[in-house]
Design a protein around this motif. Sequence first.
Motif, PDB file in Angstrom:
ATOM      1  N   ARG A   1      -3.700  -4.816  -4.565  1.00 32.92           N
ATOM      2  CA  ARG A   1      -3.498  -6.194  -4.124  1.00 32.92           C
ATOM      3  C   ARG A   1      -3.140  -7.065  -5.321  1.00 32.92           C
TER       4      ARG A   1
ATOM      5  N   ASN B   1      -4.393 -12.783   0.486  1.00 31.12           N
ATOM      6  CA  ASN B   1      -4.195 -11.350   0.710  1.00 31.12           C
ATOM      7  C   ASN B   1      -4.822 -10.913   2.031  1.00 31.12           C
TER       8      ASN B   1
ATOM      9  N   HIS C   1       0.190   0.545  -4.611  1.00 25.18           N
ATOM     10  CA  HIS C   1       0.129  -0.785  -5.228  1.00 25.18           C
ATOM     11  C   HIS C   1      -1.207  -1.456  -4.918  1.00 25.18           C
TER      12      HIS C   1
ATOM     13  N   TYR D   1      -2.809 -12.284   4.929  1.00 22.43           N
ATOM     14  CA  TYR D   1      -1.541 -11.553   4.998  1.00 22.43           C
ATOM     15  C   TYR D   1      -1.751 -10.192   5.653  1.00 22.43           C
ATOM     16  N   GLU D   2      -2.763  -9.456   5.187  1.00 20.78           N
ATOM     17  CA  GLU D   2      -3.026  -8.126   5.726  1.00 20.78           C
ATOM     18  C   GLU D   2      -3.398  -8.184   7.203  1.00 20.78           C
TER      19      GLU D   2
ATOM     20  N   HIS E   1      -0.353  -4.769   6.349  1.00 23.62           N
ATOM     21  CA  HIS E   1      -0.146  -4.083   5.074  1.00 23.62           C
ATOM     22  C   HIS E   1      -0.353  -5.083   3.941  1.00 23.62           C
ATOM     23  N   ILE E   2      -0.456  -4.553   2.709  1.00 23.66           N
ATOM     24  CA  ILE E   2      -0.689  -5.437   1.570  1.00 23.66           C
ATOM     25  C   ILE E   2       0.502  -6.352   1.323  1.00 23.66           C
ATOM     26  N   TYR E   3       0.206  -7.461   0.691  1.00 17.75           N
ATOM     27  CA  TYR E   3       1.228  -8.385   0.212  1.00 17.75           C
ATOM     28  C   TYR E   3       1.846  -7.756  -1.025  1.00 17.75           C
ATOM     29  N   LEU E   4       3.105  -7.395  -0.935  1.00 14.73           N
ATOM     30  CA  LEU E   4       3.808  -6.794  -2.060  1.00 14.73           C
ATOM     31  C   LEU E   4       4.867  -7.762  -2.544  1.00 14.73           C
TER      32      LEU E   4
ATOM     33  N   LEU F   1       3.520   1.654  -0.277  1.00 11.51           N
ATOM     34  CA  LEU F   1       2.617   0.513  -0.446  1.00 11.51           C
ATOM     35  C   LEU F   1       1.241   0.959  -0.930  1.00 11.51           C
ATOM     36  N   ASP F   2       0.832   2.151  -0.520  1.00 10.62           N
ATOM     37  CA  ASP F   2      -0.476   2.662  -0.941  1.00 10.62           C
ATOM     38  C   ASP F   2      -0.584   2.792  -2.457  1.00 10.62           C
TER      39      ASP F   2
END
Length: 167
Positions: free
Chosen positions: A73, A105, A71, A108-109, A114-117, A68-69
């Motif tokens: 936002r 975002n 990507h 969500y976080e 964690h980020i929205y993927l 995830l890191d």
Amino acid sequence: MTYDGMGLAEFNALSEAEANAALLVCCASPEWARALAAARPYANVDALFDRADAVLAELSEVEIDRALDGHPRIGARPDTAASAREQAGVAGAEDAVRVGLAEGNLAYEKKFGHIYLVCATGKSGDELLDLLTARLGNDPETERRVMRTELAKINRIRLARLVGGGE
């Protein structure tokens, strides 16, 4: 060095270090990249995709967080050519959509840690905001599964581009 469109035969022939570097452009998980590089040669792209999916399914949550890191936002300034391509639908979005994505975002976080993927390829800013809003209703376990599925889609698109069969 750019790795896009090299073809499967060339990918199979890369050194271990070069293959790892190419795969880290697709997914920021070192464990995922190492496992895929070590399994070469691949007979065809489907075999590469199948291995990528299998390795992803077995990654620890810590390693998923590493992926995830890699990507940005959704709606933020993309930091790679791949992210810019994938989030092209946000580029022309109205200010209200951009604000909604930024606020969504953060929510969500805060909720999931964690980020929205999301696999943003081919989706408009409105669609991405609608998906974000809907996914905020998920419980953490469900959302983690959804996020892994989205990561697998992104990985496949990037792998296809790497070996010359994709967007």
